[in-house]
Design a protein around this motif. Structure first.
Motif, PDB file in Angstrom:
ATOM      1  N   TYR A 111     -63.874  85.359  21.922  1.00 26.11           N
ATOM      2  CA  TYR A 111     -63.311  85.189  20.571  1.00 26.11           C
ATOM      3  C   TYR A 111     -62.024  84.640  20.404  1.00 26.11           C
ATOM      4  O   TYR A 111     -61.033  84.805  21.086  1.00 26.11           O
ATOM      5  N   THR A 112     -62.039  83.353  19.798  1.00 24.43           N
ATOM      6  CA  THR A 112     -60.730  82.952  19.234  1.00 24.43           C
ATOM      7  C   THR A 112     -60.922  82.762  17.529  1.00 24.43           C
ATOM      8  O   THR A 112     -61.873  82.516  17.277  1.00 24.43           O
ATOM      9  N   LYS A 157     -66.111  80.719  19.016  1.00 22.55           N
ATOM     10  CA  LYS A 157     -66.488  82.016  19.364  1.00 22.55           C
ATOM     11  C   LYS A 157     -67.889  81.779  20.323  1.00 22.55           C
ATOM     12  O   LYS A 157     -68.643  81.126  19.580  1.00 22.55           O
ATOM     13  N   VAL A 158     -67.907  82.493  21.418  1.00 21.45           N
ATOM     14  CA  VAL A 158     -69.164  82.043  22.138  1.00 21.45           C
ATOM     15  C   VAL A 158     -69.908  83.472  22.736  1.00 21.45           C
ATOM     16  O   VAL A 158     -68.891  84.418  22.713  1.00 21.45           O
ATOM     17  N   ILE A 159     -71.171  83.369  22.511  1.00 15.81           N
ATOM     18  CA  ILE A 159     -71.884  84.867  23.272  1.00 15.81           C
ATOM     19  C   ILE A 159     -72.620  84.180  24.233  1.00 15.81           C
ATOM     20  O   ILE A 159     -73.168  83.240  24.331  1.00 15.81           O
ATOM     21  N   LEU A 170     -63.976  77.770  26.425  1.00 10.94           N
ATOM     22  CA  LEU A 170     -63.281  78.878  25.562  1.00 10.94           C
ATOM     23  C   LEU A 170     -62.024  78.818  26.163  1.00 10.94           C
ATOM     24  O   LEU A 170     -60.959  78.719  25.672  1.00 10.94           O
ATOM     25  N   LYS A 171     -61.878  78.916  27.612  1.00  9.41           N
ATOM     26  CA  LYS A 171     -60.512  78.933  28.223  1.00  9.41           C
ATOM     27  C   LYS A 171     -59.770  78.009  28.220  1.00  9.41           C
ATOM     28  O   LYS A 171     -58.369  77.760  28.252  1.00  9.41           O
ATOM     29  N   LEU A 172     -60.335  76.547  28.141  1.00 10.46           N
ATOM     30  CA  LEU A 172     -59.548  75.345  27.732  1.00 10.46           C
ATOM     31  C   LEU A 172     -58.908  75.345  26.580  1.00 10.46           C
ATOM     32  O   LEU A 172     -57.721  74.957  26.439  1.00 10.46           O
ATOM     33  N   LEU A 173     -59.589  75.730  25.528  1.00 12.61           N
ATOM     34  CA  LEU A 173     -58.997  75.680  24.301  1.00 12.61           C
ATOM     35  C   LEU A 173     -58.473  77.037  23.720  1.00 12.61           C
ATOM     36  O   LEU A 173     -57.570  76.769  22.722  1.00 12.61           O
ATOM     37  N   ASP A 183     -58.533  88.202  27.811  1.00 12.17           N
ATOM     38  CA  ASP A 183     -59.514  87.089  28.370  1.00 12.17           C
ATOM     39  C   ASP A 183     -59.115  86.243  29.406  1.00 12.17           C
ATOM     40  O   ASP A 183     -58.821  85.234  29.681  1.00 12.17           O
ATOM     41  N   HIS A 184     -58.529  87.348  30.608  1.00 13.09           N
ATOM     42  CA  HIS A 184     -58.045  86.711  31.906  1.00 13.09           C
ATOM     43  C   HIS A 184     -58.193  87.857  32.772  1.00 13.09           C
ATOM     44  O   HIS A 184     -58.450  88.833  32.645  1.00 13.09           O
TER      45      HIS A 184
END
Length: 326
Positions: free
Chosen positions: A156-157, A161-163, A274-277, A297-298
């Protein structure tokens, strides 16, 4: 009524203790209604490194005993047998066991209604396994502790948002176990989750499995036999769901506002964009639990543990979001 959050320490040899202290002592969350479930002795060691302004560590036996004020860290102690023997930045079974105990204790508090959400600092899977707790990660551990059958990982940002349909399994196993029923379940969880966080009519995109979403069967038929029928079934139930979408473009489309969430098929398909952005402000949420659970998220970042270098933004956002959703 104050909504109280439990914050679990994660692996004490990683950056968890540091980012929790930074989040709850040095910033806008100072004095927030959060109790830390972790080893008080380890927190004292990290506080002695002077990485944040001075803080008062209060050990409490019950959540009701907490006193929330700036500069105070309320701690439900889950002690290491020998806190001084803990080595920062090293995989240790004692640390893995502590991470497990913290999650278990926080889950018990949430199920009893004493806290209203949980925010988790990162744990180390190797340490967790070496302590005999064989779980792929927080998501599966929490599902087991709460007896939850249908659950999914959400990243989630604010803008993406990704599920996930699957997470911590091998790609070969993912392809062998992918089913229409699971895709339908995750689409439904995405719709429920988005409505819970304030989207009145969520727009959900479903990524394909294969390059170009299979290109009409040229590069694989999972989109034709599994994903497409699942989307059609959920559309018939009134959910705004689109796809199968080419995975190489759908995440950018969601980031730019065309969709509110993307259903990713497997771990890296969703994690990489997600982690790139949003690496520093991304939050991990477990959908399908009986309470809200968020997480930084890390990972544990053993290479910089206890050096004052860890960025606490993702942990702080996770705590703030847990409070908001609770």
């Amino acid at each position: 009524m104050i909504k109280i959050i439990a914050v679990t320490m994660g692996d004490p040899a990683g950056i968890g203790p540091e980012i929790i202290i930074k989040s709850l002592i040095d910033g806008p969350l100072s004095g927030a209604p959060a109790v830390v479930v972790g080893c008080a002795g380890t927190l004292r060691r990290v506080l002695s490194l002077n990485i944040t302004p001075a803080a008062e560590l209060r050990i409490i036996k019950n959540v009701a005993d907490a006193h929330f004020a700036p500069g105070i860290l309320n701690v439900i102690d889950e002690p290491l047998a020998d806190p001084l023997a803990l080595q920062p930045g090293k995989v240790q079974s004692a640390a893995g066991d502590l991470a497990y105990r913290c999650v278990k204790r926080a889950t018990e508090l949430a199920m009893a209604g004493e806290v209203h959400a949980i925010a988790t600092a990162p744990l180390n899977k190797e340490a967790l396994h070496s302590a005999g707790h064989i779980y792929p990660g927080h998501t599966e551990l929490l599902a087991t502790l709460t007896h939850s059958r249908d659950y999914a990982m959400v990243l989630y940002t604010e803008k993406l948002k990704v599920i996930h349909v699957s997470t911590h399994i091998a790609l070969r196993k993912f392809l062998d176990t992918l089913s229409r029923a699971r895709v339908e379940t995750v689409i439904a969880m995405a719709d429920t989750f988005l409505k819970r966080v304030g989207f009145d009519a969520p727009r959900i995109a479903v990524a394909g499995v294969n390059p170009h979403a299979g290109e009409h069967g040229l590069f694989g038929d999972e989109e034709i036999t599994i994903v497409g029928p699942a989307i059609a079934a959920m559309t018939a139930k009134g959910i705004n769901v689109y796809g199968p979408c080419p995975p190489d473009t759908v995440f950018l489309q969601a980031y730019e506002g065309q969709y509110d969430m993307v259903v990713a098929m497997y771990h890296d398909q969703g994690h990489i964009p997600l982690k790139l952005l949003g690496f520093y402000d991304g939050v991990n949420i477990t959908a399908g639990l009986p309470f809200i659970r968020t997480s930084a998220d890390h990972g544990t970042a053993f290479d910089i543990a206890w050096r004052g270098q860890a960025k606490a933004k993702s942990m702080a956002v996770a705590i703030a979001l847990a409070m908001q959703l609770a």
